[in-house]
Write a protein that holds these residues in place. Structure first.
Motif, PDB file in Angstrom:
ATOM      1  N   PHE A   1      54.115  41.483  19.714  1.00  0.00           N
ATOM      2  CA  PHE A   1      55.171  41.302  18.715  1.00  0.00           C
ATOM      3  C   PHE A   1      54.754  40.375  17.579  1.00  0.00           C
ATOM      4  O   PHE A   1      55.555  40.042  16.725  1.00  0.00           O
ATOM      5  CB  PHE A   1      56.438  40.782  19.398  1.00  0.00           C
ATOM      6  N   GLU A   2      53.465  40.001  17.610  1.00  0.00           N
ATOM      7  CA  GLU A   2      52.955  39.049  16.619  1.00  0.00           C
ATOM      8  C   GLU A   2      53.193  39.542  15.190  1.00  0.00           C
ATOM      9  O   GLU A   2      53.627  38.783  14.319  1.00  0.00           O
ATOM     10  CB  GLU A   2      51.453  38.892  16.869  1.00  0.00           C
TER      11      GLU A   2
ATOM     12  N   MET B   1      67.106  36.657  12.556  1.00  0.00           N
ATOM     13  CA  MET B   1      65.955  36.166  11.802  1.00  0.00           C
ATOM     14  C   MET B   1      66.114  34.689  11.461  1.00  0.00           C
ATOM     15  O   MET B   1      65.211  33.894  11.684  1.00  0.00           O
ATOM     16  CB  MET B   1      65.752  36.985  10.536  1.00  0.00           C
TER      17      MET B   1
ATOM     18  N   GLU C   1      57.556  35.899   8.394  1.00  0.00           N
ATOM     19  CA  GLU C   1      57.106  34.660   7.765  1.00  0.00           C
ATOM     20  C   GLU C   1      56.604  34.908   6.342  1.00  0.00           C
ATOM     21  O   GLU C   1      56.699  34.045   5.483  1.00  0.00           O
ATOM     22  CB  GLU C   1      56.000  34.008   8.607  1.00  0.00           C
ATOM     23  N   ILE C   2      56.064  36.085   6.094  1.00  0.00           N
ATOM     24  CA  ILE C   2      55.549  36.371   4.751  1.00  0.00           C
ATOM     25  C   ILE C   2      56.664  36.874   3.829  1.00  0.00           C
ATOM     26  O   ILE C   2      56.761  36.457   2.685  1.00  0.00           O
ATOM     27  CB  ILE C   2      54.422  37.442   4.798  1.00  0.00           C
TER      28      ILE C   2
ATOM     29  N   ARG D   1      52.369  32.135   1.421  1.00  0.00           N
ATOM     30  CA  ARG D   1      52.908  32.291   2.768  1.00  0.00           C
ATOM     31  C   ARG D   1      51.845  32.807   3.737  1.00  0.00           C
ATOM     32  O   ARG D   1      51.833  32.447   4.905  1.00  0.00           O
ATOM     33  CB  ARG D   1      54.092  33.266   2.748  1.00  0.00           C
TER      34      ARG D   1
ATOM     35  N   PRO E   1      54.041  38.384  24.072  1.00  0.00           N
ATOM     36  CA  PRO E   1      54.297  38.005  22.673  1.00  0.00           C
ATOM     37  C   PRO E   1      53.242  38.584  21.719  1.00  0.00           C
ATOM     38  O   PRO E   1      53.559  38.863  20.564  1.00  0.00           O
ATOM     39  CB  PRO E   1      54.200  36.472  22.686  1.00  0.00           C
TER      40      PRO E   1
ATOM     41  N   ILE F   1      55.515  41.209  14.009  1.00  0.00           N
ATOM     42  CA  ILE F   1      56.899  41.083  13.553  1.00  0.00           C
ATOM     43  C   ILE F   1      57.135  39.720  12.940  1.00  0.00           C
ATOM     44  O   ILE F   1      57.653  39.594  11.831  1.00  0.00           O
ATOM     45  CB  ILE F   1      57.871  41.362  14.725  1.00  0.00           C
ATOM     46  N   LEU F   2      56.692  38.681  13.664  1.00  0.00           N
ATOM     47  CA  LEU F   2      56.871  37.335  13.121  1.00  0.00           C
ATOM     48  C   LEU F   2      56.005  37.141  11.868  1.00  0.00           C
ATOM     49  O   LEU F   2      56.447  36.519  10.896  1.00  0.00           O
ATOM     50  CB  LEU F   2      56.551  36.280  14.187  1.00  0.00           C
ATOM     51  N   ASP F   3      54.800  37.697  11.886  1.00  0.00           N
ATOM     52  CA  ASP F   3      53.948  37.644  10.678  1.00  0.00           C
ATOM     53  C   ASP F   3      54.726  38.174   9.482  1.00  0.00           C
ATOM     54  O   ASP F   3      54.784  37.540   8.427  1.00  0.00           O
ATOM     55  CB  ASP F   3      52.703  38.524  10.852  1.00  0.00           C
ATOM     56  N   TYR F   4      55.322  39.333   9.673  1.00  0.00           N
ATOM     57  CA  TYR F   4      56.025  39.991   8.584  1.00  0.00           C
ATOM     58  C   TYR F   4      57.192  39.136   8.091  1.00  0.00           C
ATOM     59  O   TYR F   4      57.393  38.964   6.883  1.00  0.00           O
ATOM     60  CB  TYR F   4      56.524  41.360   9.058  1.00  0.00           C
TER      61      TYR F   4
ATOM     62  N   ASN G   1      60.206  39.923  21.872  1.00  0.00           N
ATOM     63  CA  ASN G   1      59.770  40.455  23.162  1.00  0.00           C
ATOM     64  C   ASN G   1      60.658  40.036  24.325  1.00  0.00           C
ATOM     65  O   ASN G   1      60.501  40.536  25.434  1.00  0.00           O
ATOM     66  CB  ASN G   1      58.332  40.019  23.437  1.00  0.00           C
TER      67      ASN G   1
ATOM     68  N   PRO H   1      49.169  40.012   8.186  1.00  0.00           N
ATOM     69  CA  PRO H   1      49.673  41.224   7.531  1.00  0.00           C
ATOM     70  C   PRO H   1      49.327  41.187   6.034  1.00  0.00           C
ATOM     71  O   PRO H   1      48.884  40.139   5.542  1.00  0.00           O
ATOM     72  CB  PRO H   1      51.180  41.106   7.721  1.00  0.00           C
ATOM     73  N   PHE H   2      49.503  42.300   5.354  1.00  0.00           N
ATOM     74  CA  PHE H   2      49.251  42.395   3.909  1.00  0.00           C
ATOM     75  C   PHE H   2      47.836  41.967   3.544  1.00  0.00           C
ATOM     76  O   PHE H   2      47.613  41.418   2.476  1.00  0.00           O
ATOM     77  CB  PHE H   2      50.273  41.538   3.121  1.00  0.00           C
TER      78      PHE H   2
ATOM     79  N   LEU I   1      63.299  36.539  15.732  1.00  0.00           N
ATOM     80  CA  LEU I   1      62.304  37.601  15.574  1.00  0.00           C
ATOM     81  C   LEU I   1      60.933  37.115  16.060  1.00  0.00           C
ATOM     82  O   LEU I   1      60.021  37.909  16.238  1.00  0.00           O
ATOM     83  CB  LEU I   1      62.272  38.105  14.132  1.00  0.00           C
ATOM     84  N   GLY I   2      60.834  35.818  16.305  1.00  0.00           N
ATOM     85  CA  GLY I   2      59.612  35.271  16.908  1.00  0.00           C
ATOM     86  C   GLY I   2      59.578  35.432  18.420  1.00  0.00           C
ATOM     87  O   GLY I   2      58.548  35.207  19.050  1.00  0.00           O
TER      88      GLY I   2
ATOM     89  N   ARG J   1      50.811  30.937   7.041  1.00  0.00           N
ATOM     90  CA  ARG J   1      50.883  31.640   8.323  1.00  0.00           C
ATOM     91  C   ARG J   1      49.549  31.565   9.063  1.00  0.00           C
ATOM     92  O   ARG J   1      49.518  31.401  10.277  1.00  0.00           O
ATOM     93  CB  ARG J   1      51.282  33.101   8.077  1.00  0.00           C
TER      94      ARG J   1
ATOM     95  N   LEU K   1      60.087  46.739  14.194  1.00  0.00           N
ATOM     96  CA  LEU K   1      60.781  46.355  15.425  1.00  0.00           C
ATOM     97  C   LEU K   1      61.149  47.594  16.238  1.00  0.00           C
ATOM     98  O   LEU K   1      60.969  47.644  17.457  1.00  0.00           O
ATOM     99  CB  LEU K   1      62.029  45.539  15.081  1.00  0.00           C
TER     100      LEU K   1
ATOM    101  N   VAL L   1      62.582  46.033  10.105  1.00  0.00           N
ATOM    102  CA  VAL L   1      63.410  46.864  10.979  1.00  0.00           C
ATOM    103  C   VAL L   1      62.603  47.984  11.637  1.00  0.00           C
ATOM    104  O   VAL L   1      62.680  48.198  12.845  1.00  0.00           O
ATOM    105  CB  VAL L   1      64.596  47.458  10.181  1.00  0.00           C
TER     106      VAL L   1
ATOM    107  N   LEU M   1      70.696  41.552  12.705  1.00  0.00           N
ATOM    108  CA  LEU M   1      69.277  41.245  12.542  1.00  0.00           C
ATOM    109  C   LEU M   1      69.020  40.049  11.631  1.00  0.00           C
ATOM    110  O   LEU M   1      68.117  39.245  11.885  1.00  0.00           O
ATOM    111  CB  LEU M   1      68.548  42.476  11.975  1.00  0.00           C
TER     112      LEU M   1
ATOM    113  N   PRO N   1      63.780  40.984   7.828  1.00  0.00           N
ATOM    114  CA  PRO N   1      63.446  41.533   9.148  1.00  0.00           C
ATOM    115  C   PRO N   1      62.748  42.895   9.016  1.00  0.00           C
ATOM    116  O   PRO N   1      63.217  43.746   8.263  1.00  0.00           O
ATOM    117  CB  PRO N   1      64.816  41.715   9.825  1.00  0.00           C
TER     118      PRO N   1
ATOM    119  N   PRO O   1      67.117  49.289  15.220  1.00  0.00           N
ATOM    120  CA  PRO O   1      67.831  48.151  15.810  1.00  0.00           C
ATOM    121  C   PRO O   1      68.656  47.410  14.757  1.00  0.00           C
ATOM    122  O   PRO O   1      68.141  47.005  13.724  1.00  0.00           O
ATOM    123  CB  PRO O   1      66.707  47.271  16.365  1.00  0.00           C
TER     124      PRO O   1
END
Lengths: 522, 522
Positions: free
Chosen positions: B278-279, A253, B286-287, A152, B275, B281-284, A262, A121-122, A258-259, A156, B296, B293, A249, B291, A303
């Motif tokens: 949803f990758e 986390m 971790e960085i 990070r 999974p 989400i965890l990327d976000y 799913n 991401p980013f 959040l990992g 990652r 998700l 939101v 949430l 959460p 959520p």
């Protein structure tokens, strides 16, 4: 090798006069000598940061910075921002409003090559060549730079590549103990779900993996629950607590969930408590006779909670930010159990048998103590659970050492490093079945698991000992829903054949299923 | 007075030759005489339907129909469609593909004038003048006409106007019984929540109205639960069942809960179990360390379940489409109770005290029997519950007859018609408090309610007696969460002062709260 190239700017609170140019030159020359090298180890100063170009344009100072490993380019621009703010404030009453990295590139040597494409991401661009990663980030503002997004991102990337090199859980499983073979004693050679349905012990509910549980099966589940409390929880000094089932949430986390989003069912409160806001929904139902799913969706908040997946999530949150006394915990470890109703895992919509459920019952043991003590507590529960399966329920079973649950529940895969580890993090207790279940091609069912988390959750939920000694936590999940299922396979539906230990809790006879004209089917 | 004006068309499977004109004329003339009058009472034929105009254009027959109360215009176009299909099929091998009402107007006399503006779905225009409603519907296709949307719209309009003429629940409340005054005996004169927090009996959880319940308070809640089972459920012959907590949308609809969607927390499973989906989400996470939101939210299915609100929802679904034997139920009424963990009501995010919760515990009694028997069962539970509050817990209380729960839980308000009713549908048992609670400006707390639903749910869930005799259901909710709270107010936190009946379940002493360095606050 790490090379960081940052193009960005400092935005000032006002225009600077042309004559400030010379002061800026002196400032950046000096910064390149001192400020941007500070913290780099002796002899590694060249791996600090350096301003390679700058331009003053009205209220902006545009900057090019490169750096190596020490004083990374984003740390450098933040240092420059602070320092320049002081300088300009004094002389020109001008401050630095913000620091922005418009274009920021990372070149980094990787430990491993990816096996398949990786995304981040980013990131505007990600290229990997010859074990070298070239990352171009999106524009980052000051708060993102402060929170170290660039570092990070790189971490990652390494994690995601490492995960590609590791396969599933199975590889780490090592059988520790096997009971004697006893499948020949089992009353059922096939899935008893059909029989349970026919007898009316359970009835289908429109949600897959969710059942209506009728008196005899409810009595069996409760009897097992009581056995677990009386024979495991109480003798080992566990106290009952009631842990929430709606997990905010933020707690999800920290738990790492959040990992595994799913596998979780998420809960959304309504946008408002005002019935007027929801009038359309009832209008629609009254006219069409069907639920307006999309309309309802629009009336919900994003959520807000996950439905409890691990059951122990609230336990770690209970101690968030608290300080504990490890010496006290050595004498009096915290030992709780929870049986506050079902928990949920999204196993999908195709569940057919009673062995694997979207809504199910578990008794969860949670504990906190010094490391050795935590392992001892876990092992004591395992010992008693084994006795229950072996002596009381007379089942064939296996105990495996396997992937640490705290990693699995955070969607993290780890490399095999059992040799290096001094103790087993997770044991699974699995009952052997005389048939393959409907949900998995396995003639077995895991019915309980026993964990030590090391200080994984202490760190993630920020609790610690007052003298900073290591605090361990652990948990054990024992599933009455699955115990009840395997009890039917082993002992059948005839109450007389059931183990004395279970009958003690139920009494002379099983409660009956009420009969209607059409159900249960004769 | 009811006047329906429908403009629409029948779409044919092929063009009709010009010469078919004369056959059509004969067909419509005849239909106006017979087909569109059939079913209208003798002498009311003029209130049947009439084709006032028609045009054949290629493969369409455009139609204008008006009608009164009998053979409504949308029923008329469907009759014409069927009948014409037969005629044209034989002669021209042409069928009628579909019937559509492009423009459909209702003029109807209303029972009451609205007090404020009313809206209706599927409606282009709604005008109300002098107790007369003029509704212009959106285009409706055959399936919508078949499902009687026009009639349902009119009924919905009448309902919504009627609801405006009725105020809240309070008006229907009539006190049946008051205990002696005994507030002077209460240990607490104020909300005990602060004290419970200070002692560590409960701890805040990030979700409002959701608490971490620690050993002593958990022991109290369980003791009350056990008292209810031993003193009410068992002596009255109730059997434990385990009712699901995730209620599918269709069951929620039949229960009427889409009418109170604003009070329910809704559950959304993930769009996929993969999974990979949803990758991000965890990327976000971790960085950014927060959460994601909205991300998700995008990864979730539309609301699929409501979290159990009434606890008894699955009971009615259990019998959906089944046929029962009322004579058998006279001898052996179905009597279940459920204590399968918490249920949920969205009370909003501002809850502060322990008296009103978003997640709470209740023991739910559900029963099915002939009418008299159902009332008798309800009254027996009420009697025993009263004894428990009066004799065992020694509280000041009040019993009210109030709005039927089955209406309230379907978002329906009803007119006061107690005089006409031969029995009370709902009793509330309310404990009197010496202070106003934090959640409502009332010095009282409803702690249990006792219901007879008549055949409301039998009809909505489609179950019936084999000889079509009336089947009643009922339910009672008794809330240990609230009982525990009022017990603290009455008897305080000192275990020695508690009622013997409660102590019997807990033993010599209360389990303790573990102490850390920082919590509970000294």
């Amino acid at each position: 090798m790490l090379l960081l190239k940052l193009n960005g700017y400092l935005e000032l609170s006002d225009n600077l006069p042309k004559e400030a140019q010379s002061e800026l030159k002196a400032f950046f020359d000096d910064a390149n000598e001192k400020l941007l090298k500070k913290g780099a180890p002796r002899g590694k100063e060249s791996e600090g940061a350096q301003v390679t170009g700058w331009t003053l344009k009205d209220d902006r100072v545009e900057l090019q910075i490169i750096s190596g490993r020490y004083v990374r380019a984003h740390a450098a621009i933040l240092r420059l921002s602070n320092s320049l703010s002081e300088l300009l404030g004094e002389k020109y009453h001008v401050g630095v409003r913000k620091a922005v990295a418009t274009d920021y590139q990372i070149e980094a040597e990787l430990e491993k090559e990816p096996l398949e494409p990786v995304t981040l991401p980013f990131t505007k661009q990600l290229k990997i060549e010859d074990k070298k990663a070239y990352i171009t980030m999106v524009e980052m503002d000051e708060s993102e730079l402060k929170r170290n997004y660039p570092d990070r991102l790189l971490r990652r990337l390494e994690e995601k590549i490492a995960a590609q090199h590791i396969s599933g859980k199975a590889e780490f499983t090592r059988t520790i103990e096997r009971s004697n073979k006893s499948l020949q004693k089992y009353k059922f050679r096939e899935d008893p779900t059909e029989t349970a349905l026919k007898l009316g012990w359970v009835k289908e509910f429109p949600g897959a993996g969710i059942w209506q549980i009728m008196p005899p099966y409810a009595a069996l589940i409760r009897a097992i629950e009581n056995m677990v409390v009386d024979d495991i929880a109480k003798p080992l000094g566990f106290q009952e607590v009631i842990l929430p089932r709606l997990i905010p949430l933020d707690v999800e986390m920290k738990k790492g969930h959040l990992g595994i989003a799913n596998e979780i069912i998420w809960a959304c409160p309504p946008i408002s408590r005002d019935p007027k806001e929801f009038e359309e929904i009832l209008d629609y139902v009254e006219i069409t006779g069907t639920p307006p799913v999309e309309l309802l969706q629009k009336k919900l908040r994003p959520p807000t909670f996950g439905l409890a997946y691990a059951q122990c999530e609230p336990f770690y949150e209970l101690f968030a930010q608290e300080i504990v006394d490890i010496e006290e915990l050595e004498k009096n470890p915290i030992k709780f159990y929870d049986k506050n109703g079902p928990t949920w895992r999204w196993e999908g919509g195709g569940l057919k048998g009673l062995e694997r459920l979207n809504e199910f019952h578990r008794i969860e043991f949670v504990y906190m103590a010094p490391p050795e003590k935590t392992i001892e507590i876990r092992d004591q529960i395992l010992e008693k659970a084994k006795t229950m399966i072996d002596k009381d329920l007379d089942l064939e079973y296996r105990i495996d050492a396997t992937t640490a649950v705290y990693l699995e529940h955070a969607g993290i895969t780890e490399e095999q490093k059992e040799e290096k580890e001094e103790f087993v993090k997770t044991y699974d207790l699995t009952v052997i079945l005389p048939f393959e279940t409907q949900s998995r091609p396995e003639a077995e069912l895991e019915i309980a698991s026993f964990h030590v988390h090391t200080d994984f959750y202490a760190k993630r939920f920020h609790f610690r000992d007052k003298t900073r000694k290591t605090v361990y936590t652990g948990c054990v999940g024992i599933g009455p829903s699955r115990y009840a299922y395997v009890n039917l396979i082993r002992h059948g539906f005839n109450y007389d054949d059931w183990p004395q230990k279970i009958k003690k809790y139920i009494g002379d006879k099983l409660p009956e299923v009420p009969h209607t004209v059409t159900w249960p089917k004769k």
